[in-house]
Design an enzyme around this catalytic site. Structure first.
Site, PDB file in Angstrom:
ATOM      1  N   GLN A  14      27.333 -20.711 -18.289  1.00  0.00           N
ATOM      2  CA  GLN A  14      26.579 -21.029 -19.508  1.00  0.00           C
ATOM      3  C   GLN A  14      26.852 -22.459 -19.970  1.00  0.00           C
ATOM      4  O   GLN A  14      25.933 -23.225 -20.243  1.00  0.00           O
ATOM      5  CB  GLN A  14      26.940 -20.035 -20.630  1.00  0.00           C
ATOM      6  CG  GLN A  14      26.068 -20.198 -21.862  1.00  0.00           C
ATOM      7  CD  GLN A  14      26.581 -19.435 -23.080  1.00  0.00           C
ATOM      8  OE1 GLN A  14      27.678 -18.874 -23.068  1.00  0.00           O
ATOM      9  NE2 GLN A  14      25.793 -19.410 -24.124  1.00  0.00           N
ATOM     10  N   TYR A 144      41.699 -11.498 -21.549  1.00  0.00           N
ATOM     11  CA  TYR A 144      41.111 -12.842 -21.638  1.00  0.00           C
ATOM     12  C   TYR A 144      41.881 -13.687 -22.664  1.00  0.00           C
ATOM     13  O   TYR A 144      42.256 -14.831 -22.389  1.00  0.00           O
ATOM     14  CB  TYR A 144      39.645 -12.690 -22.037  1.00  0.00           C
ATOM     15  CG  TYR A 144      38.895 -13.966 -22.334  1.00  0.00           C
ATOM     16  CD1 TYR A 144      38.623 -14.901 -21.337  1.00  0.00           C
ATOM     17  CD2 TYR A 144      38.400 -14.211 -23.627  1.00  0.00           C
ATOM     18  CE1 TYR A 144      37.887 -16.052 -21.624  1.00  0.00           C
ATOM     19  CE2 TYR A 144      37.658 -15.355 -23.900  1.00  0.00           C
ATOM     20  CZ  TYR A 144      37.413 -16.270 -22.899  1.00  0.00           C
ATOM     21  OH  TYR A 144      36.681 -17.417 -23.178  1.00  0.00           O
ATOM     22  N   LYS A 148      44.137 -17.119 -22.263  1.00  0.00           N
ATOM     23  CA  LYS A 148      43.830 -18.348 -22.998  1.00  0.00           C
ATOM     24  C   LYS A 148      45.065 -18.865 -23.753  1.00  0.00           C
ATOM     25  O   LYS A 148      45.281 -20.074 -23.823  1.00  0.00           O
ATOM     26  CB  LYS A 148      42.643 -18.129 -23.949  1.00  0.00           C
ATOM     27  CG  LYS A 148      41.309 -17.967 -23.229  1.00  0.00           C
ATOM     28  CD  LYS A 148      40.918 -19.238 -22.488  1.00  0.00           C
ATOM     29  CE  LYS A 148      39.625 -19.116 -21.724  1.00  0.00           C
ATOM     30  NZ  LYS A 148      39.322 -20.297 -20.884  1.00  0.00           N
ATOM     31  N   ILE A 174      29.270 -19.372 -27.922  1.00  0.00           N
ATOM     32  CA  ILE A 174      28.277 -20.439 -27.730  1.00  0.00           C
ATOM     33  C   ILE A 174      26.883 -19.830 -27.563  1.00  0.00           C
ATOM     34  O   ILE A 174      26.687 -18.906 -26.773  1.00  0.00           O
ATOM     35  CB  ILE A 174      28.640 -21.294 -26.486  1.00  0.00           C
ATOM     36  CG1 ILE A 174      30.073 -21.851 -26.599  1.00  0.00           C
ATOM     37  CG2 ILE A 174      27.626 -22.414 -26.299  1.00  0.00           C
ATOM     38  CD1 ILE A 174      30.336 -22.741 -27.801  1.00  0.00           C
TER      39      ILE A 174
HETATM   40  P1  NAD Z   1      30.475 -18.431 -17.721  1.00  0.00           P
HETATM   41  O1  NAD Z   1      30.987 -17.067 -17.446  1.00  0.00           O
HETATM   42  O2  NAD Z   1      29.068 -18.578 -18.152  1.00  0.00           O
HETATM   43  O3  NAD Z   1      30.671 -19.331 -16.422  1.00  0.00           O
HETATM   44  C1  NAD Z   1      31.862 -19.319 -15.689  1.00  0.00           C
HETATM   45  C2  NAD Z   1      31.537 -19.755 -14.283  1.00  0.00           C
HETATM   46  O4  NAD Z   1      32.748 -19.671 -13.521  1.00  0.00           O
HETATM   47  C3  NAD Z   1      30.498 -18.855 -13.579  1.00  0.00           C
HETATM   48  O5  NAD Z   1      29.433 -19.636 -13.105  1.00  0.00           O
HETATM   49  C4  NAD Z   1      31.277 -18.219 -12.443  1.00  0.00           C
HETATM   50  O6  NAD Z   1      30.518 -18.052 -11.245  1.00  0.00           O
HETATM   51  C5  NAD Z   1      32.396 -19.220 -12.232  1.00  0.00           C
HETATM   52  N1  NAD Z   1      33.580 -18.648 -11.599  1.00  0.00           N
HETATM   53  C6  NAD Z   1      34.125 -17.426 -11.754  1.00  0.00           C
HETATM   54  N2  NAD Z   1      35.186 -17.277 -10.940  1.00  0.00           N
HETATM   55  C7  NAD Z   1      35.341 -18.449 -10.293  1.00  0.00           C
HETATM   56  C8  NAD Z   1      36.260 -18.928  -9.315  1.00  0.00           C
HETATM   57  N3  NAD Z   1      37.243 -18.170  -8.839  1.00  0.00           N
HETATM   58  N4  NAD Z   1      36.111 -20.193  -8.877  1.00  0.00           N
HETATM   59  C9  NAD Z   1      35.103 -20.984  -9.329  1.00  0.00           C
HETATM   60  N5  NAD Z   1      34.190 -20.575 -10.222  1.00  0.00           N
HETATM   61  C10 NAD Z   1      34.316 -19.329 -10.695  1.00  0.00           C
HETATM   62  O7  NAD Z   1      31.475 -19.126 -18.730  1.00  0.00           O
HETATM   63  P2  NAD Z   1      31.166 -20.234 -19.826  1.00  0.00           P
HETATM   64  O8  NAD Z   1      30.650 -19.537 -21.002  1.00  0.00           O
HETATM   65  O9  NAD Z   1      30.366 -21.332 -19.242  1.00  0.00           O
HETATM   66  O10 NAD Z   1      32.650 -20.699 -20.168  1.00  0.00           O
HETATM   67  C11 NAD Z   1      33.210 -21.928 -19.742  1.00  0.00           C
HETATM   68  C12 NAD Z   1      34.588 -22.054 -20.350  1.00  0.00           C
HETATM   69  O11 NAD Z   1      34.479 -22.020 -21.772  1.00  0.00           O
HETATM   70  C13 NAD Z   1      35.534 -20.897 -19.993  1.00  0.00           C
HETATM   71  O12 NAD Z   1      36.852 -21.386 -19.918  1.00  0.00           O
HETATM   72  C14 NAD Z   1      35.419 -19.973 -21.188  1.00  0.00           C
HETATM   73  O13 NAD Z   1      36.563 -19.187 -21.350  1.00  0.00           O
HETATM   74  C15 NAD Z   1      35.267 -20.974 -22.304  1.00  0.00           C
HETATM   75  N6  NAD Z   1      34.613 -20.409 -23.483  1.00  0.00           N
HETATM   76  C16 NAD Z   1      33.306 -20.075 -23.465  1.00  0.00           C
HETATM   77  C17 NAD Z   1      32.721 -19.545 -24.615  1.00  0.00           C
HETATM   78  C18 NAD Z   1      31.254 -19.163 -24.653  1.00  0.00           C
HETATM   79  O14 NAD Z   1      30.823 -18.564 -25.654  1.00  0.00           O
HETATM   80  N7  NAD Z   1      30.460 -19.481 -23.643  1.00  0.00           N
HETATM   81  C19 NAD Z   1      33.489 -19.381 -25.763  1.00  0.00           C
HETATM   82  C20 NAD Z   1      34.837 -19.682 -25.736  1.00  0.00           C
HETATM   83  C21 NAD Z   1      35.390 -20.229 -24.586  1.00  0.00           C
HETATM   84  C1  AKB Z   2      33.642 -14.362 -25.088  1.00  0.00           C
HETATM   85  O1  AKB Z   2      33.000 -13.686 -25.906  1.00  0.00           O
HETATM   86  O2  AKB Z   2      34.414 -13.896 -24.247  1.00  0.00           O
HETATM   87  C2  AKB Z   2      33.495 -15.865 -25.167  1.00  0.00           C
HETATM   88  C3  AKB Z   2      34.561 -16.426 -26.039  1.00  0.00           C
HETATM   89  C4  AKB Z   2      34.378 -16.444 -27.504  1.00  0.00           C
HETATM   90  O3  AKB Z   2      35.568 -16.849 -25.555  1.00  0.00           O
HETATM   91  N1  AKB Z   2      32.185 -16.162 -25.631  1.00  0.00           N
END
Ligand code: NAD
Ligand code: AKB
Length: 316
Positions: A14, A144, A148, A174
């Site tokens: 994402q 998770y 973190k 997000i």
């Molecule tokens: P996402 O799940 O959309 O994307 C994660 C990507 O990692 C996927 O494309 C998946 O194929 C890839 N992946 C999984 N295992 C893997 C591996 N072993 N090697 C390489 N790639 C691998 O996650 P996101 O929402 O884009 O999140 C990105 C970062 O931001 C993460 O650290 C997440 O914890 C953090 N985060 C996201 C949110 C949110 O709401 N999107 C909120 C808080 C924190």
């Molecule tokens: C989740 O819901 O796991 C993520 C985050 C807030 O880390 N969007």
């Protein structure tokens, strides 16, 4: 000045997918390498260098950094909260061992800035729920969240003892319209828009009065790149900035969407993700990010909702 060579892990995700686009606009497409464990497709694959990379494969991480002469990393590969509760050992392996491989590569290959995201999932039921402070109790209940917190602690260790320039924010949920979210608890705040446009009805997996911190993707991208570019000397909480933009209940979001789609129907059927949401804050105090690197969000709920609906409706 040295040419930036940027590696994005988890680039099909994402955040990674939109972040890669913005980084390519800023630094030149050829200087931003998009990687993921999944095959890279679409705009990402067409607009610059791409490679398959499993971040848990240490040798592959080091080899890829060598191959492209990488000096900056945005480490977005992770397993999020809902998938993490279903597959806790996978969550530990990807989030911890993947991050350690990136941190070790940064030390051994003498890289520049490394962005390793954290999350509001570091907090738990003992944390103050409103205006959650920067420095507070970190006792998460999800796997998770555990990864973190450990990621933050480890990042701080590598910064203080091994001299790496690691930076990170505690993203809230997000909201975005380009790439669907990948298995988190806050996914309802994205799904609801798709269903409003496509079907006019949505079954929400958290209760109507569940309030969580959220942020629209343009603010997320701005925060991530602004932090990466910030003056290192000013960053006291470098690996773990609280970040705030929006706080609303699922009911508030429904009401905002109904201003545009008056007949939109929502029912609330909480599932296992309710228990995760119940341990997270409702709102966040992000004054450290504001003071140390000038963070300020641009998007409120009204504008986020209008823009999400415009984009999804235009897509048809
Ligand atoms: P996402 O799940 O959309 O994307 C994660 C990507 O990692 C996927 O494309 C998946 O194929 C890839 N992946 C999984 N295992 C893997 C591996 N072993 N090697 C390489 N790639 C691998 O996650 P996101 O929402 O884009 O999140 C990105 C970062 O931001 C993460 O650290 C997440 O914890 C953090 N985060 C996201 C949110 C949110 O709401 N999107 C909120 C808080 C924190
Ligand atoms: C989740 O819901 O796991 C993520 C985050 C807030 O880390 N969007």
């Amino acid at each position: 000045m040295t040419q930036k060579k940027v590696l994005v892990t988890g680039a099909m995700g994402q955040i990674g997918s939109e972040l890669t686009g913005e980084l390519r606009r800023r630094y030149g497409s050829e200087n931003v390498i998009a990687t993921d464990i999944r095959k890279l497709e679409g705009k990402l694959a067409e607009s610059g260098p791409c490679d398959i990379l499993d971040v848990t494969d240490r040798a592959a991480v080091f080899a890829l950094i060598h191959k492209y002469g990488v000096n900056t990393i945005y480490h977005m590969a992770a397993i999020l909260s809902a998938t993490g509760e279903k597959h806790p050992s996978l969550c530990w392996n990807v989030n911890m061992n993947g991050s350690i491989n990136i941190m070790d590569a940064a030390v051994e290959l003498d890289l520049g800035t490394v962005i390793i995201p954290s999350s509001i999932a570091v907090f738990g039921p003992e944390t103050p729920r409103f205006d959650t402070p920067q420095e507070t109790i970190l006792k998460p209940k999800s796997m998770y969240g555990v990864t973190k917190v450990c990621g933050e602690l480890l990042s701080n260790y590598y910064v203080k003892n091994l001299g790496v320039d690691i930076r990170g924010v505690r993203y809230p949920g997000i909201i975005s319209s380009e790439t669907p979210p990948g298995g988190g608890t806050t996914d309802y705040a994205v799904d609801i828009f798709y269903k409003a446009v496509e079907e006019g009805r949505y079954t929400c997996f958290v209760k109507e009065d569940t309030m969580l911190p959220m942020m629209y993707m343009p603010d997320c991208i701005k925060a991530t790149i602004d932090l990466a570019e910030a003056d290192k000397e000013k960053l006291i909480h470098c690996c773990e900035y609280n970040l705030s933009a929006l706080s609303f209940t699922a009911g508030d979001l429904t009401a905002e969407i109904r201003k545009h789609i008056p007949d939109f129907e929502v029912t609330y059927e909480p599932d296992f993700r309710q228990a995760i949401a119940d341990t997270w804050p409702a709102s966040i105090d992000d004054s450290a990010a504001r003071e140390e690197w000038g963070w300020k969000p641009d998007w409120d709920l009204e504008n986020t909702t209008r823009d999400m609906l415009d984009k999804l409706q235009a897509r048809g």
